[in-house]
Design a protein around this motif. Structure first.
Motif, PDB file in Angstrom:
ATOM      1  N   ASP A  54      50.857  17.186  68.911  1.00 13.32           N
ATOM      2  CA  ASP A  54      50.556  17.826  70.400  1.00 13.32           C
ATOM      3  C   ASP A  54      49.784  18.826  70.351  1.00 13.32           C
ATOM      4  OD1 ASP A  54      53.154  16.711  71.156  1.00 13.32           O
ATOM      5  OD2 ASP A  54      54.408  17.903  69.907  1.00 13.32           O
ATOM      6  N   THR A  55      49.148  19.064  71.532  1.00 16.28           N
ATOM      7  CA  THR A  55      48.339  20.126  72.054  1.00 16.28           C
ATOM      8  C   THR A  55      48.599  20.838  72.988  1.00 16.28           C
ATOM      9  OG1 THR A  55      46.925  18.959  73.264  1.00 16.28           O
ATOM     10  CG2 THR A  55      46.252  18.661  70.957  1.00 16.28           C
ATOM     11  N   HIS A  56      48.282  22.099  73.553  1.00 19.14           N
ATOM     12  CA  HIS A  56      48.398  22.677  74.577  1.00 19.14           C
ATOM     13  C   HIS A  56      47.564  22.063  75.773  1.00 19.14           C
ATOM     14  CE1 HIS A  56      51.137  25.533  73.035  1.00 19.14           C
ATOM     15  NE2 HIS A  56      50.241  25.914  71.879  1.00 19.14           N
ATOM     16  N   SER A  57      46.394  21.524  75.486  1.00 18.39           N
ATOM     17  CA  SER A  57      45.441  21.020  76.436  1.00 18.39           C
ATOM     18  C   SER A  57      46.026  19.493  76.757  1.00 18.39           C
ATOM     19  CB  SER A  57      44.076  20.927  75.846  1.00 18.39           C
ATOM     20  OG  SER A  57      43.811  20.031  74.921  1.00 18.39           O
ATOM     21  N   GLY A  58      46.701  19.010  75.803  1.00 16.03           N
ATOM     22  CA  GLY A  58      47.202  17.627  75.875  1.00 16.03           C
ATOM     23  C   GLY A  58      45.983  16.298  75.654  1.00 16.03           C
ATOM     24  N   THR A  59      44.940  16.965  75.136  1.00 15.49           N
ATOM     25  CA  THR A  59      43.942  16.052  74.656  1.00 15.49           C
ATOM     26  C   THR A  59      43.672  15.720  73.344  1.00 15.49           C
ATOM     27  OG1 THR A  59      42.545  16.815  76.475  1.00 15.49           O
ATOM     28  CG2 THR A  59      41.445  15.847  74.682  1.00 15.49           C
ATOM     29  N   VAL A  60      44.028  14.487  72.943  1.00 15.49           N
ATOM     30  CA  VAL A  60      44.121  13.810  71.417  1.00 15.49           C
ATOM     31  C   VAL A  60      43.235  12.652  71.473  1.00 15.49           C
ATOM     32  CG1 VAL A  60      45.278  13.517  69.428  1.00 15.49           C
ATOM     33  CG2 VAL A  60      46.086  15.222  70.608  1.00 15.49           C
ATOM     34  N   PRO A  61      42.462  12.322  70.520  1.00 15.18           N
ATOM     35  CA  PRO A  61      41.914  13.125  69.545  1.00 15.18           C
ATOM     36  C   PRO A  61      40.854  14.299  70.040  1.00 15.18           C
ATOM     37  CG  PRO A  61      40.652  11.046  69.577  1.00 15.18           C
ATOM     38  CD  PRO A  61      42.062  11.022  70.588  1.00 15.18           C
ATOM     39  N   CYS A  62      40.605  15.205  69.269  1.00 15.91           N
ATOM     40  CA  CYS A  62      39.696  16.199  69.763  1.00 15.91           C
ATOM     41  C   CYS A  62      39.434  17.365  68.685  1.00 15.91           C
ATOM     42  CB  CYS A  62      40.612  17.109  70.878  1.00 15.91           C
ATOM     43  SG  CYS A  62      41.855  17.991  70.188  1.00 15.91           S
ATOM     44  N   TRP A  63      38.382  17.855  68.681  1.00 16.03           N
ATOM     45  CA  TRP A  63      38.028  18.765  67.606  1.00 16.03           C
ATOM     46  C   TRP A  63      38.607  20.172  67.887  1.00 16.03           C
ATOM     47  CZ3 TRP A  63      35.528  17.859  63.137  1.00 16.03           C
ATOM     48  CH2 TRP A  63      34.868  16.751  62.944  1.00 16.03           C
TER      49      TRP A  63
END
Length: 102
Positions: A54-63
């Protein structure tokens, strides 16, 4: 686990190209670690390519840049990654000191 032991485990993850899992800011992450050291602000941190979770930005994959003292439940998995993650750059400018990198 204290910051020192997390640091040692992350060095191993980078050297062995092993995927790690951990919780950061209340979210579970799956990460390929690339650079470990101290930020320009003097904080121990790891730059990693988040491949799942999970991410707060909703973007995966990512640095992402993760401050080590905010990492919880760090686990070194058996999974390995080959080569370098996409768009990897050595000598990351966010770090004033680099102790390990791909």
């Amino acid at each position: 686990m204290d910051v020192f032991n997390k640091y040692i485990l992350l060095v191993s993850a980078i050297k062995e190209k092993r995927v790690v899992t951990f919780n950061y800011d209340g979210l579970d992450r799956v990460v390929e670690c690339a650079t470990l050291g101290y930020t320009t602000a003097g904080m121990p941190a790891v730059r990693g390519y988040q491949i799942e979770g999970d991410t707060h930005s909703g973007t995966v994959p990512c640095w992402r840049l993760f401050l080590i003292d905010r990492i919880r439940g760090l686990e070194l998995t058996e999974a390995r990654f080959a080569g370098e993650p996409p768009a990897y750059e050595r000598s990351d400018k966010a770090f004033s000191r680099i102790d390990a990198e791909l």
